[in-house]
Design an enzyme around this catalytic site. Sequence first.
Site, PDB file in Angstrom:
ATOM      1  N   CYS A   2       0.832  -1.206   0.000  1.00 26.34           N
ATOM      2  CA  CYS A   2       0.000   0.000   0.000  1.00 26.34           C
ATOM      3  C   CYS A   2       0.866   1.256   0.000  1.00 26.34           C
ATOM      4  O   CYS A   2       1.746   1.413   0.840  1.00 26.34           O
ATOM      5  CB  CYS A   2      -0.955   0.073   1.192  1.00 26.34           C
ATOM      6  SG  CYS A   2      -2.199  -1.206   1.193  1.00 26.34           S
ATOM      7  N   ARG A  27       4.283  -0.370  -4.682  1.00 24.94           N
ATOM      8  CA  ARG A  27       3.949  -0.849  -3.341  1.00 24.94           C
ATOM      9  C   ARG A  27       2.614  -1.592  -3.298  1.00 24.94           C
ATOM     10  O   ARG A  27       2.271  -2.184  -2.268  1.00 24.94           O
ATOM     11  CB  ARG A  27       3.895   0.333  -2.373  1.00 24.94           C
ATOM     12  CG  ARG A  27       5.199   1.073  -2.241  1.00 24.94           C
ATOM     13  CD  ARG A  27       5.047   2.208  -1.261  1.00 24.94           C
ATOM     14  NE  ARG A  27       4.899   1.696   0.075  1.00 24.94           N
ATOM     15  CZ  ARG A  27       5.873   1.598   0.959  1.00 24.94           C
ATOM     16  NH1 ARG A  27       7.079   1.988   0.645  1.00 24.94           N
ATOM     17  NH2 ARG A  27       5.658   1.120   2.156  1.00 24.94           N
ATOM     18  N   TRP A  73      -2.753  -2.726  -1.786  1.00 23.28           N
ATOM     19  CA  TRP A  73      -2.433  -4.146  -1.857  1.00 23.28           C
ATOM     20  C   TRP A  73      -3.370  -4.789  -0.845  1.00 23.28           C
ATOM     21  O   TRP A  73      -3.188  -4.664   0.363  1.00 23.28           O
ATOM     22  CB  TRP A  73      -0.969  -4.394  -1.493  1.00 23.28           C
ATOM     23  CG  TRP A  73      -0.562  -5.827  -1.668  1.00 23.28           C
ATOM     24  CD1 TRP A  73      -0.202  -6.437  -2.834  1.00 23.28           C
ATOM     25  CD2 TRP A  73      -0.477  -6.834  -0.649  1.00 23.28           C
ATOM     26  NE1 TRP A  73       0.103  -7.758  -2.598  1.00 23.28           N
ATOM     27  CE2 TRP A  73      -0.064  -8.028  -1.269  1.00 23.28           C
ATOM     28  CE3 TRP A  73      -0.728  -6.839   0.726  1.00 23.28           C
ATOM     29  CZ2 TRP A  73       0.121  -9.210  -0.565  1.00 23.28           C
ATOM     30  CZ3 TRP A  73      -0.548  -8.022   1.437  1.00 23.28           C
ATOM     31  CH2 TRP A  73      -0.114  -9.195   0.781  1.00 23.28           C
ATOM     32  N   ASN A  99      -2.164   2.250   5.589  1.00 20.72           N
ATOM     33  CA  ASN A  99      -1.289   1.146   5.202  1.00 20.72           C
ATOM     34  C   ASN A  99      -1.015   0.347   6.468  1.00 20.72           C
ATOM     35  O   ASN A  99      -0.595   0.924   7.478  1.00 20.72           O
ATOM     36  CB  ASN A  99       0.017   1.741   4.629  1.00 20.72           C
ATOM     37  CG  ASN A  99       1.048   0.678   4.314  1.00 20.72           C
ATOM     38  OD1 ASN A  99       0.719  -0.504   4.184  1.00 20.72           O
ATOM     39  ND2 ASN A  99       2.302   1.090   4.196  1.00 20.72           N
ATOM     40  N   GLY A 100      -1.265  -0.955   6.442  1.00 20.96           N
ATOM     41  CA  GLY A 100      -1.045  -1.783   7.636  1.00 20.96           C
ATOM     42  C   GLY A 100      -2.269  -2.643   7.882  1.00 20.96           C
ATOM     43  O   GLY A 100      -3.122  -2.795   6.997  1.00 20.96           O
ATOM     44  N   GLU A 480      17.294 -18.705  -5.316  1.00 21.88           N
ATOM     45  CA  GLU A 480      16.982 -17.363  -5.825  1.00 21.88           C
ATOM     46  C   GLU A 480      16.504 -17.432  -7.290  1.00 21.88           C
ATOM     47  O   GLU A 480      15.560 -16.740  -7.675  1.00 21.88           O
ATOM     48  CB  GLU A 480      18.215 -16.466  -5.678  1.00 21.88           C
ATOM     49  CG  GLU A 480      18.107 -15.073  -6.261  1.00 21.88           C
ATOM     50  CD  GLU A 480      16.985 -14.218  -5.676  1.00 21.88           C
ATOM     51  OE1 GLU A 480      16.365 -14.612  -4.684  1.00 21.88           O
ATOM     52  OE2 GLU A 480      16.725 -13.151  -6.262  1.00 21.88           O
ATOM     53  N   LYS A 484      12.899 -16.125  -8.550  1.00 24.95           N
ATOM     54  CA  LYS A 484      12.729 -15.119  -9.627  1.00 24.95           C
ATOM     55  C   LYS A 484      11.769 -15.649 -10.677  1.00 24.95           C
ATOM     56  O   LYS A 484      10.873 -14.946 -11.109  1.00 24.95           O
ATOM     57  CB  LYS A 484      14.061 -14.795 -10.313  1.00 24.95           C
ATOM     58  CG  LYS A 484      15.040 -13.901  -9.608  1.00 24.95           C
ATOM     59  CD  LYS A 484      14.615 -12.463  -9.443  1.00 24.95           C
ATOM     60  CE  LYS A 484      13.839 -12.279  -8.172  1.00 24.95           C
ATOM     61  NZ  LYS A 484      14.566 -11.911  -7.000  1.00 24.95           N
ATOM     62  N   GLU A 487       8.047 -15.925  -9.349  1.00 18.91           N
ATOM     63  CA  GLU A 487       7.314 -14.710  -8.997  1.00 18.91           C
ATOM     64  C   GLU A 487       6.969 -13.840 -10.196  1.00 18.91           C
ATOM     65  O   GLU A 487       5.970 -13.133 -10.173  1.00 18.91           O
ATOM     66  CB  GLU A 487       8.030 -13.888  -7.915  1.00 18.91           C
ATOM     67  CG  GLU A 487       9.270 -13.176  -8.362  1.00 18.91           C
ATOM     68  CD  GLU A 487       9.925 -12.388  -7.241  1.00 18.91           C
ATOM     69  OE1 GLU A 487       9.223 -11.812  -6.416  1.00 18.91           O
ATOM     70  OE2 GLU A 487      11.170 -12.364  -7.205  1.00 18.91           O
ATOM     71  N   HIS A 503      16.755 -37.626  -3.213  1.00 18.24           N
ATOM     72  CA  HIS A 503      15.978 -37.886  -1.995  1.00 18.24           C
ATOM     73  C   HIS A 503      14.499 -37.541  -2.189  1.00 18.24           C
ATOM     74  O   HIS A 503      13.771 -37.380  -1.212  1.00 18.24           O
ATOM     75  CB  HIS A 503      16.561 -37.099  -0.824  1.00 18.24           C
ATOM     76  CG  HIS A 503      17.970 -37.482  -0.496  1.00 18.24           C
ATOM     77  ND1 HIS A 503      18.308 -38.732  -0.041  1.00 18.24           N
ATOM     78  CD2 HIS A 503      19.132 -36.793  -0.603  1.00 18.24           C
ATOM     79  CE1 HIS A 503      19.616 -38.795   0.152  1.00 18.24           C
ATOM     80  NE2 HIS A 503      20.141 -37.635  -0.195  1.00 18.24           N
ATOM     81  N   LYS A 602       5.981  -4.477  -3.573  1.00 15.38           N
ATOM     82  CA  LYS A 602       7.320  -4.216  -3.027  1.00 15.38           C
ATOM     83  C   LYS A 602       7.151  -3.758  -1.593  1.00 15.38           C
ATOM     84  O   LYS A 602       6.129  -3.178  -1.239  1.00 15.38           O
ATOM     85  CB  LYS A 602       7.937  -3.090  -3.870  1.00 15.38           C
ATOM     86  CG  LYS A 602       9.424  -2.923  -3.692  1.00 15.38           C
ATOM     87  CD  LYS A 602      10.166  -3.729  -4.695  1.00 15.38           C
ATOM     88  CE  LYS A 602      11.657  -3.523  -4.604  1.00 15.38           C
ATOM     89  NZ  LYS A 602      12.363  -4.692  -5.165  1.00 15.38           N
TER      90      LYS A 602
HETATM   91  C1  F6R Z   1      11.795 -11.240  -4.406  1.00 14.30           C
HETATM   92  C2  F6R Z   1      11.605 -10.129  -3.496  1.00 14.30           C
HETATM   93  C3  F6R Z   1      11.175 -10.420  -2.110  1.00 14.30           C
HETATM   94  C4  F6R Z   1      11.985  -9.553  -1.129  1.00 14.30           C
HETATM   95  C5  F6R Z   1      11.456  -9.751   0.302  1.00 14.30           C
HETATM   96  C6  F6R Z   1      12.288  -8.986   1.299  1.00 14.30           C
HETATM   97  O1  F6R Z   1      12.222 -10.806  -5.653  1.00 14.30           O
HETATM   98  O2  F6R Z   1      11.789  -8.990  -3.854  1.00 14.30           O
HETATM   99  O3  F6R Z   1      11.295 -11.757  -1.810  1.00 14.30           O
HETATM  100  O4  F6R Z   1      13.316  -9.916  -1.219  1.00 14.30           O
HETATM  101  O5  F6R Z   1      10.140  -9.314   0.362  1.00 14.30           O
HETATM  102  O6  F6R Z   1      12.301  -7.626   1.008  1.00 14.30           O
HETATM  103  P1  F6R Z   1      13.389  -6.669   1.622  1.00 14.30           P
HETATM  104  O7  F6R Z   1      14.698  -7.027   1.041  1.00 14.30           O
HETATM  105  O8  F6R Z   1      12.939  -5.283   1.213  1.00 14.30           O
HETATM  106  O9  F6R Z   1      13.364  -6.865   3.099  1.00 14.30           O
END
Ligand code: F6R
Length: 607
Positions: A2, A27, A73, A99-100, A480, A484, A487, A503, A602
């Site tokens: 948000c 966000r 969000w 937000n929250g 990782e 990627k 997501e 396994h 984000k």
């Molecule tokens: C994946 C991604 C998320 C963040 C996670 C932590 O591409 O961006 O998995 O890595 O939400 O976010 P931060 O690093 O901002 O604490």
Amino acid sequence: MCGIIGYCGDKNASTVLLEGLKRLEYRGYDSAGICVGIDKALKIVKCKGKIKDLKAIVPENFPGNYGIGHTRWATHGEVNDVNAHPHTDGSGKVAIVHNGIIENFQTLKNKLQREGHEFRTETDSEVIAHLIGTFYQGDLEKAVREAIGLLKGTYGIVCVHADEPNRMIGARNGSPLVLGVGEHEMFLGSDVTAMMAYTKQVVYLEDGEIVDVTDKGFRTSDYDDREIAKEIDHIDWELQQIEKDGFPNFMEKEIFEQPESIRRCMSGRLDTELATGHLGGLNLSSKELLEVERVKIIAAGTSYHAGMVASYLMESMARIPASAELASEVRYRNPIVERNSLYFAVSQSGETIDTLFAMRELQRKGARVLGICNVVGSTIPRESDGGVYIHSGPEIAVASTKAFTSQLMAFYIFALSMARMRDMSYETGHTLLDGMKAIPDQVVRVLEQKNAIRDLAMKYSSSENFLFLGRGINYPVALEGALKLKEISYIHAEGYSAAEIKHGPIALINEQTPSLFLVPDDRLREKVISNMKEIKARQGKVIAVAVEGDEEVGDIADDTIFIPSTHELLYPFLMVVPLQLFAYYTALDLGRNVDQPRNLAKSVTVE
Ligand code: F6R
């Protein structure tokens, strides 16, 4: 998670709010709305969809010089026009953006409903507007103070009242809120990107603070109305850094910025003469660093994967026992803080609530927690006991890329300095240091293969499942790579240690499930090659990321991406970049919105 914005000043509020919301869209992007005050009335426009959908329904020349905006969000209530913020009380005179999560909203709502309040939305946030309306007796700040006294949960709130033009009240508890100080105008936002086009003078609010803002100034106080003096900080990000700058989207821009962002992270921190690294800001003397017996890293998502790589590093380079743990798990398991342990909270945004709350829990138990963060002035670096900024510049795409490689670099510098203080020789230190310095140019060489990686991504983009397999320090890189891909392309992908497939996961292998192997020329190479053969023997397709000149791997794999050779501990930098590109081009081929993948946002500021 948000985005919120508030404005009062001499400009057209709707223009400023929409511009700010566009910047905050990363966000949250399921719905959006603005509320503008004019002639002692509040006018609200909101809808399901993106900011461009909102823009399309905001009337041209929408008058008014103060107001609030929100990009959502969803947590409580489905994604629709009604549940979009801002929300008002029954009179329509109070409007809020939030937000929250308000954890006790249902109890409060039931009580208000019994008192005759009619609710229009399924959100937890609407209850805040009703409460403020109930307490309002001519002073909005006083009403907000009373209302938030009843709230349990997390919030960043901005609120306006029709009878008090050009005034907005902000309150923060667990969700970020920043005040922007301009000339004859003031801003509130969930981060600085909301206001960067207008001012670079900001005040970071802390939990438990309320800010009373008019176009003339502001007053900050605690919940008991004790005034708090705040310092004005200057943001040194440039507007151009939060723009696409000729790239089709932010993710591509950020992947291609990596040679520069890694260089920036190293800049001034490597000491060639002594073959070591120096990180200012740790707030630890050499003696204290020598006393460190254990390193523990807490983080989420991609930052957690960086932490996992770092735990290998600390052990191999510095011979210090180290582990990484998901912050969300640490907080609730009553962690034991051991003497002489040094903790790191790793976070790109510096606002991730799982990481922040775990850090606070550890600090309450006496731990010393250092931050490894990107966003300057964010909550984790402000509350940590010291730390390192990685200086990646703003990361706007939801999928984290350049922050990962810079988090790694910060840890390499730290591990090198810790190793050189202990038993690493000058010669070994120098070899590593030279390898680290070469990384940006080697990343350029990997990026130059973008067309070949794009072709490969297109070849495999119809697969429904993927395995990513690596070992040792590259095992977290496999995790990782899988993260990627899933997501941003929505293809199901799992990361495993290559040794683990026998396994269980090998049962998944068939011609339709490709396995992507990370094969550096390290001591585990032969083992990984055996694992590749096990997949081939079961008709599985194999893609390998291998070192230039490794013909054996090239012969076994169906497709191979070659990367330059480096020190065996440094491969994560060069292994992850092809995986980022692979995920990116796969998602593009499937027509996904790479910057704003579905269901995500984000900066995850809810638990
Ligand atoms: C994946 C991604 C998320 C963040 C996670 C932590 O591409 O961006 O998995 O890595 O939400 O976010 P931060 O690093 O901002 O604490």
